[in-house]
Design a protein around this motif. Structure first.
Motif, mmCIF file in Angstrom:
data_model
loop_
_atom_site.group_PDB
_atom_site.id
_atom_site.type_symbol
_atom_site.label_atom_id
_atom_site.label_comp_id
_atom_site.label_asym_id
_atom_site.label_seq_id
_atom_site.Cartn_x
_atom_site.Cartn_y
_atom_site.Cartn_z
ATOM 1 N N CYS A 19 -27.011 -62.164 -9.367
ATOM 2 C CA CYS A 19 -25.543 -61.564 -9.194
ATOM 3 C C CYS A 19 -25.165 -60.478 -9.462
ATOM 4 C CB CYS A 19 -24.666 -62.774 -9.623
ATOM 5 S SG CYS A 19 -25.103 -64.201 -10.129
ATOM 6 N N HIS A 25 -22.738 -56.307 -12.605
ATOM 7 C CA HIS A 25 -21.160 -57.080 -13.180
ATOM 8 C C HIS A 25 -20.403 -56.080 -14.133
ATOM 9 C CE1 HIS A 25 -21.224 -60.504 -10.598
ATOM 10 N NE2 HIS A 25 -22.372 -60.770 -11.065
ATOM 11 N N ASP A 59 -22.933 -66.235 -15.669
ATOM 12 C CA ASP A 59 -24.358 -66.397 -15.480
ATOM 13 C C ASP A 59 -25.275 -66.815 -16.579
ATOM 14 O OD1 ASP A 59 -24.674 -65.583 -12.816
ATOM 15 O OD2 ASP A 59 -25.150 -63.524 -13.565
ATOM 16 N N HIS A 72 -21.060 -69.729 -8.117
ATOM 17 C CA HIS A 72 -21.486 -68.348 -7.907
ATOM 18 C C HIS A 72 -21.758 -68.120 -6.191
ATOM 19 C CE1 HIS A 72 -22.261 -67.714 -12.431
ATOM 20 N NE2 HIS A 72 -22.092 -68.755 -12.252
ATOM 21 N N HIS A 141 -16.417 -61.707 -12.446
ATOM 22 C CA HIS A 141 -17.734 -62.114 -12.336
ATOM 23 C C HIS A 141 -17.847 -62.915 -10.919
ATOM 24 C CE1 HIS A 141 -22.001 -63.443 -13.047
ATOM 25 N NE2 HIS A 141 -21.744 -64.335 -12.050
ATOM 26 N N ASP A 145 -19.544 -61.578 -7.214
ATOM 27 C CA ASP A 145 -20.656 -62.617 -6.426
ATOM 28 C C ASP A 145 -20.210 -62.837 -5.229
ATOM 29 O OD1 ASP A 145 -22.222 -62.866 -8.811
ATOM 30 O OD2 ASP A 145 -21.902 -64.919 -9.273
ATOM 31 N N HIS A 151 -25.017 -63.974 -1.121
ATOM 32 C CA HIS A 151 -24.169 -65.244 -2.142
ATOM 33 C C HIS A 151 -23.526 -66.054 -1.109
ATOM 34 C CE1 HIS A 151 -24.620 -64.778 -6.826
ATOM 35 N NE2 HIS A 151 -25.335 -63.653 -6.177
ATOM 36 N N HIS A 320 -30.162 -68.936 -8.129
ATOM 37 C CA HIS A 320 -30.045 -68.020 -7.045
ATOM 38 C C HIS A 320 -31.384 -67.739 -6.449
ATOM 39 C CE1 HIS A 320 -25.648 -67.848 -7.589
ATOM 40 N NE2 HIS A 320 -25.326 -67.383 -8.352
HETATM 41 ZN ZN LIG Z 1 -23.153 -65.007 -10.666
#
Ligand SMILES: [Zn+2]
Length: 324
Positions: A19, A25, A59, A72, A141, A145, A151, A320
């Motif tokens: 992410c 981030h 995360d 997420h 965050h 994402d 995502h 992810h």
């Molecule tokens: Zn994330």
């Protein structure tokens, strides 16, 4: 053999960033502070390091609790085709139609952002400094994402199309290489968002629409590069890692015509605007006196636990980006 093992571990470590990567981030939260009005800046600016550092807590939490993962992303293509009208945007309606299990399985980021927004608004009403900071960092965050095309796609790491690694390539490798040197993060001011639900769904739909391009362009470019041009071995914090080469990153960025920079800028605007909206909805509480509320030992313990879970390197729930 040993060397190969070390190399493989290093590749894994690099790809285990998710992410926007930790880098992206932190930057998004950091830059968001500068879009705030002075009445908020007076509190956010002195705490900018906290807001940036804790951008990655969600995360880390994925290593601690299985429920965290679905917050997420959303594999929105599981619900038909663009613009996914058959998926109700209201949570209760969506549960009634598909069941909560299905929604959790395919990811819930647009709904989770709204829950975080309500929590942040409450924290402002309570004038609870630590809660405001934690929730501001964390909503940053999830908003970030939601802006990442992969995502919003079930082919989130190119695993269905032989493009393993594209997730981290788009959101970590390219920004880490180019953001500091070439991208511009001076972005006007935060704005009041009348409908946080409408706003976040629009962003998710944009992400979903862009995901095809993200995958297609990488595939096209791969045909123009030999394997040893596409990848290079580079020293990363003292470890030799295999990465997408600088030349491949730059060519991809050019082909995307600045898409990654645009999504990052849009993320920053969204984060600052959600913070601002929560503050306005809470009645614009005076924030200048909140700076001396200290982090409690319990908060500190929670942060340490997250760090430990993350170091254990074993994700609870879906990743992810599956390891290679
Ligand atoms: Zn994330």
């Amino acid at each position: 053999m040993k060397k190969a093992l070390i190399l493989l571990t290093s590749v894994f470590l690099y790809q285990a960033c998710y992410c926007w990567g930790f880098y992206g981030h932190k930057k998004i939260n950091h830059y968001s502070v500068f879009l705030l009005p002075p009445q908020m800046m007076v509190f956010y600016k002195p705490n900018i390091d906290f807001i940036s550092e804790h951008a990655v807590d969600p995360d880390m939490r994925r290593y601690a609790i299985p429920e965290e993962g679905p917050r997420h992303y959303i594999d929105i293509d599981r619900y038909g085709s663009f613009p996914y009208d058959s998926l109700p945007k209201n949570w209760n309606d969506a549960v009634a139609k598909y069941s909560e299990d299905t929604l959790m399985k395919h990811g819930i980021v647009p709904w989770w952002v709204q829950i975080m927004q309500r929590r942040l608004t409450e924290a402002f009403k309570e004038k609870n400094a630590v809660k405001i900071l934690k929730l501001s960092a964390e909503i940053g965050h999830y908003l970030g994402d939601a802006h990442v095309p992969l995502h919003a796609s079930s082919n989130h790491n190119g695993q269905h199309t032989g493009q393993h690694g594209i997730h981290g390539f788009w959101e970590s490798r390219v920004p880490e290489l180019l953001a500091e040197k070439e991208w511009d993060f001076f972005i006007g001011k935060a704005a009041y968002i009348k409908s946080p639900a409408g706003f976040i769904w629009d962003r998710v739909l944009e992400s979903a629409a862009a995901s095809d391009t993200v995958l297609k362009y990488e595939k096209e470019l791969t045909k123009e590069f030999s394997a040893d041009q596409k990848f290079s071995f580079e020293d990363r914090n003292g470890k030799i890692t295999r990465q997408y080469s600088s030349a491949f990153c730059k060519a991809y960025n050019e082909k995307l015509k600045g898409m990654i920079e645009r999504r990052m800028r849009q993320s920053i605007y969204a984060v600052a605007s959600f913070w601002y909206t929560a503050w306005v909805d809470a009645g614009q509480p005076e924030l200048s006196k909140l700076n001396n509320q200290a982090i409690t030992p319990e908060d500190q313990k929670e942060f340490e636990k997250l760090q430990q879970a993350w170091r254990s390197n074993s994700i609870k729930g879906r990743e992810h980006t599956p390891s290679p």
